[in-house]
Design a protein around this motif. Structure first.
Motif, PDB file in Angstrom:
ATOM      1  N   SER A   1       0.612  18.238  -9.606  1.00 49.90           N
ATOM      2  CA  SER A   1       1.917  17.589  -9.621  1.00 49.90           C
ATOM      3  C   SER A   1       2.093  16.707  -8.390  1.00 49.90           C
ATOM      4  CB  SER A   1       3.037  18.629  -9.653  1.00 49.90           C
ATOM      5  OG  SER A   1       2.954  19.416 -10.830  1.00 49.90           O
ATOM      6  N   GLU A   2       2.748  15.575  -8.587  1.00 46.92           N
ATOM      7  CA  GLU A   2       3.033  14.691  -7.461  1.00 46.92           C
ATOM      8  C   GLU A   2       4.026  15.363  -6.523  1.00 46.92           C
ATOM      9  OE1 GLU A   2       5.043  10.309  -6.615  1.00 46.92           O
ATOM     10  OE2 GLU A   2       4.023  10.669  -8.537  1.00 46.92           O
ATOM     11  N   LEU A   3       3.685  15.400  -5.241  1.00 46.90           N
ATOM     12  CA  LEU A   3       4.521  16.081  -4.252  1.00 46.90           C
ATOM     13  C   LEU A   3       5.395  15.098  -3.494  1.00 46.90           C
ATOM     14  CD1 LEU A   3       5.044  18.935  -3.175  1.00 46.90           C
ATOM     15  CD2 LEU A   3       3.275  18.535  -1.451  1.00 46.90           C
ATOM     16  N   ARG A   4       4.794  14.024  -2.995  1.00 47.14           N
ATOM     17  CA  ARG A   4       5.559  13.048  -2.194  1.00 47.14           C
ATOM     18  C   ARG A   4       4.714  11.806  -1.951  1.00 47.14           C
ATOM     19  NH1 ARG A   4       4.147  16.991   1.627  1.00 47.14           N
ATOM     20  NH2 ARG A   4       6.256  17.855   1.731  1.00 47.14           N
TER      21      ARG A   4
ATOM     22  N   LEU B   1       0.852  -1.194   0.000  1.00 42.37           N
ATOM     23  CA  LEU B   1       0.000   0.000   0.000  1.00 42.37           C
ATOM     24  C   LEU B   1       0.876   1.228   0.000  1.00 42.37           C
ATOM     25  CD1 LEU B   1      -1.192  -2.095   2.434  1.00 42.37           C
ATOM     26  CD2 LEU B   1      -3.073  -0.465   2.347  1.00 42.37           C
ATOM     27  N   LYS B   2       0.322   2.326  -0.515  1.00 41.80           N
ATOM     28  CA  LYS B   2       0.990   3.610  -0.400  1.00 41.80           C
ATOM     29  C   LYS B   2      -0.032   4.733  -0.494  1.00 41.80           C
ATOM     30  CE  LYS B   2       3.821   3.268  -3.850  1.00 41.80           C
ATOM     31  NZ  LYS B   2       4.838   3.551  -4.887  1.00 41.80           N
ATOM     32  N   ALA B   3       0.295   5.868   0.130  1.00 44.02           N
ATOM     33  CA  ALA B   3      -0.502   7.092   0.009  1.00 44.02           C
ATOM     34  C   ALA B   3       0.388   8.156  -0.608  1.00 44.02           C
ATOM     35  CB  ALA B   3      -1.008   7.545   1.376  1.00 44.02           C
ATOM     36  N   VAL B   4      -0.095   8.764  -1.701  1.00 44.16           N
ATOM     37  CA  VAL B   4       0.686   9.739  -2.451  1.00 44.16           C
ATOM     38  C   VAL B   4      -0.048  11.079  -2.439  1.00 44.16           C
ATOM     39  CG1 VAL B   4       1.808  10.237  -4.655  1.00 44.16           C
ATOM     40  CG2 VAL B   4       1.535   7.865  -3.911  1.00 44.16           C
ATOM     41  N   GLN B   5       0.698  12.162  -2.305  1.00 40.89           N
ATOM     42  CA  GLN B   5       0.141  13.514  -2.217  1.00 40.89           C
ATOM     43  C   GLN B   5       0.432  14.288  -3.494  1.00 40.89           C
ATOM     44  OE1 GLN B   5       1.951  15.813   0.884  1.00 40.89           O
ATOM     45  NE2 GLN B   5       0.466  17.475   0.781  1.00 40.89           N
ATOM     46  N   TYR B   6      -0.585  15.033  -3.969  1.00 42.14           N
ATOM     47  CA  TYR B   6      -0.463  15.861  -5.174  1.00 42.14           C
ATOM     48  C   TYR B   6      -0.887  17.290  -4.838  1.00 42.14           C
ATOM     49  CZ  TYR B   6      -0.380  11.311  -7.496  1.00 42.14           C
ATOM     50  OH  TYR B   6      -0.070  10.023  -7.867  1.00 42.14           O
ATOM     51  N   ARG B   7      -0.224  18.248  -5.477  1.00 37.19           N
ATOM     52  CA  ARG B   7      -0.573  19.651  -5.296  1.00 37.19           C
ATOM     53  C   ARG B   7      -0.471  20.364  -6.647  1.00 37.19           C
ATOM     54  NH1 ARG B   7       2.460  22.178  -0.509  1.00 37.19           N
ATOM     55  NH2 ARG B   7       0.934  20.843   0.577  1.00 37.19           N
ATOM     56  N   ASN B   8      -1.541  21.068  -7.000  1.00 39.09           N
ATOM     57  CA  ASN B   8      -1.590  21.793  -8.273  1.00 39.09           C
ATOM     58  C   ASN B   8      -1.279  20.886  -9.458  1.00 39.09           C
ATOM     59  OD1 ASN B   8      -2.113  24.226  -6.863  1.00 39.09           O
ATOM     60  ND2 ASN B   8       0.096  24.550  -6.555  1.00 39.09           N
TER      61      ASN B   8
END
Length: 620
Positions: free
Chosen positions: A407-410, A398-405
């Motif tokens: 674009s992938e952030l982390r 499993l993974k949780a990925v963060q995006y902002r505007n």
């Protein structure tokens, strides 16, 4: 085999001639420890240096023979690494970095990447202490990662390193724990409060979700809960799959007694904001010193829903249980009130996983742009400090990925070696900030090679889930944010007719699940529009839509070149390698199951529209 053993004994050159009790290297305190077997014969201590990427192990075994410690994978011990050592009758020690070429045979690595720090033997124990890099440049060495690590330990009764399957043990451990409980503050005026069922007769069913509503402690001023732990009845430990505590809105009208959480009475599924939770394999958890769960203010819940999931696969009769959660709280206040945000794939039968899949990915999207609107007040930036991951038996990662505007952030958190039997709350190495408008994506990796029918999302252990719980501060009213794909468009991509969600789900039973169709279904689910369901502690639900963004592949970091032995040029990875440097660790450094058919699921879980509203079951 005799020739192989003689060859192995030649490899074990004596490293020291002094008598038993001689030590190599420092004897600093190792903070973490665990027994590796049920009989408490093998005891492991360890510690690590995150900056230097070096870990130190100390294995203590009740034997006068050889001992070994290494890392393996979930499928086979073949290829596992094993550092082997012991003390000969004349007092000399032997020590070697090896690997398993098959289930019964050890072979020395060409590159010796483990550094001996101590080998002793007394009348009872043989103790071996050594350090090794997280990732060496030797392909025979398994990586030490921030994922679940399957630690392999073995021993013999004499000094001939021969593998005996009765003396081989594998235990899943999260080795790179960031915070040790001893480093945290424990208020002297701590109060204990138990939330538990009382003499509950466990039904003779495979799966039972038992729920009851209980009051939280009544206090005259604000307190903070700073720790929780499971309260398990010893003979029922293997039957209790998870225990959850949900906060109830203070305007909720709650039922009395104990009943099926997701049965005929929908009132027993009220309250969906998780505040603490334990699952199989987990231990107690203590919050960081600056966060806690608030008690005693008008904004705090007065009642909770206690949910216990029982797995009685042997259908045993007449077993009573009084399990629950023990809370530790104090009037000594922390700086922040914490909350829990539930992410992932909305759990109901639209979530499907084909049979016979070597790999199948599922995705659940969260869009935070509506958080302020549904929260009813401005939502401060969320500071995430911990997490808990959850799938059922088919889950592999499993993974949780963060995006902002856009674009992938982390990647916020992940586990590429997920183990269903080790589910625990884990701390992040650094706190992660989530701003309003960010998108959060959960990816779950499944394998169903042992299944010949579809696996659907559902509450039973033999169904599936895809959930990540983020522990954060300061709290807000949002309890969950989860997504699911347009199943009608997925059915059309697979060549099936469907005009609504019910027909789309039923159409999955008509598909011939070849490897090509499995990949086609995975692609269709990822490219379909997602419905995102946002829910508050007061059961307010808001929907929005979105699309699954791509996840950039993560590359392995650089490896550490051994100071002993030889690494061939072809073993050096494109990520590069660097020479190892001596590290001294400080004691204070901080560093084939059955599946429920779709028809059964639809009957037991109710109509689809009801499921969309009462989705509180979306947990282990």
């Amino acid at each position: 085999m005799t020739g192989v053993l003689l060859f192995q004994l030649v490899l074990f050159l004596p490293l020291a001639a002094p008598s038993q009790g001689h030590h190599h290297g420092p004897k600093s305190r190792l903070r973490y420890s665990r027994f590796l077997d049920s009989s408490n014969v093998l005891f492991l201590r360890w510690d690590f240096d995150l900056e230097a990427e070096v870990i130190t192990f100390e294995l203590k075994v009740r034997t006068a023979g050889w001992v070994g410690l290494g890392v393996t994978n979930r499928y086979t011990n073949v290829g596992a690494d094993l550092v082997v050592g012991g003390v000969l009758p004349n007092g000399n020690v032997y020590f070697s970095d090896q690997h398993l070429v098959d289930e019964d045979t050890l072979q020395e690595d060409g590159s010796q990447d483990a550094e001996l720090q101590g080998l002793t033997e007394d009348a009872v124990y043989t103790t071996m202490r050594f350090s090794r890099p997280f990732r060496s440049c030797d392909p025979h060495d398994q990586d030490i990662t921030s994922d679940t690590v399957r630690v392999l330990a073995a021993y013999g009764q004499d000094d001939t390193p021969k593998l005996d399957r009765e003396h081989i043990f594998v235990k899943s451990i999260f080795l790179l724990q960031i915070i040790h409980p001893d480093d945290l503050q424990v208020p002297e005026d701590t109060i204990i409060h138990d939330l538990e069922l009382t003499n509950f007769l466990i039904p003779e069913d495979d799966t039972t979700y038992a729920c009851t509503f209980l009051p939280l402690p009544i206090v005259s001023k604000k307190h903070h809960i700073h720790k929780f732990e499971p309260k398990l009845i010893s003979h029922n430990e293997t039957m209790v799959h998870h225990i959850l505590v949900y906060a109830c809105g203070n305007a909720s009208i709650l039922p009395t007694g104990t009943s099926d959480c997701y049965g005929a009475d929908p009132a027993f599924s009220l309250c969906s904001q998780v505040i603490v939770g334990w699952a199989v394999g987990g231990l107690s958890y203590q919050f960081p010193d600056d966060v806690g769960i608030s008690l005693g203010t008008p904004l705090d819940p007065q009642w909770i829903r206690l949910e216990i999931h029982y797995s009685n696969f042997h259908n045993l009769p007449g077993i009573y249980d009084s399990s629950g959660i023990r809370l530790y709280y104090s009037p000594q206040l922390r700086r922040y009130d914490m909350g829990v945000l539930q992410l992932g794939f909305f759990t109901f039968p639209i979530h499907f996983i084909p049979p016979g899949a070597q790999s199948f990915m599922s995705y659940g999207l969260c869009k935070t742009e509506k958080f302020e609107e549904i929260n009813g007040a401005p939502v401060p930036d969320i500071q995430v400090y911990g997490y808990l991951l959850h799938t059922h038996l088919a889950g592999r990662a499993l993974k949780a990925v963060q995006y902002r505007n856009g674009s992938e952030l982390r990647t916020i958190c992940k586990d590429d070696s997920y183990d269903f039997n080790l589910q625990e709350t884990r701390d992040l190495p650094a706190r992660v900030e989530i701003k309003p408008g960010d998108e959060l994506l959960v990816e779950c990796h499944y394998q169903t090679l042992d299944r010949d029918s579809l696996t659907f999302g559902g509450p039973s252990t033999i169904n599936e889930m895809c959930l990540i719980f983020l522990f954060y501060y300061p709290r807000n009213n949002i309890s969950s944010c989860m997504g699911y794909p347009d199943i009608v468009s997925v059915a059309h991509e697979l060549g099936e007719e469907a005009s609504d969600s019910m027909e789309g789900m039923m159409a999955m039973n008509n598909v011939e699940w070849t490897p090509e169709n499995i990949k086609k279904a995975e692609k269709a689910c990822k490219e379909a529009q997602q419905t995102v369901i946002i829910k508050t502690i007061d059961e307010v639900v808001e929907n929005t839509t979105g699309w699954i963004p791509d996840i950039a592949p993560t590359s392995r970091g650089p490896c550490l070149e051994s100071t002993g032995g030889k690494v061939e040029p072809q073993d050096k990875t494109p990520a590069g390698f660097r020479a190892a440097t001596p590290v001294t660790l400080s004691g204070t450094s901080t560093i084939a199951p059955r599946t429920l058919p779709l028809a059964t699921l639809l009957i037991t879980q109710g109509a689809l529209s009801w499921l969309l509203v009462t989705q509180a079951r979306d947990w282990p």
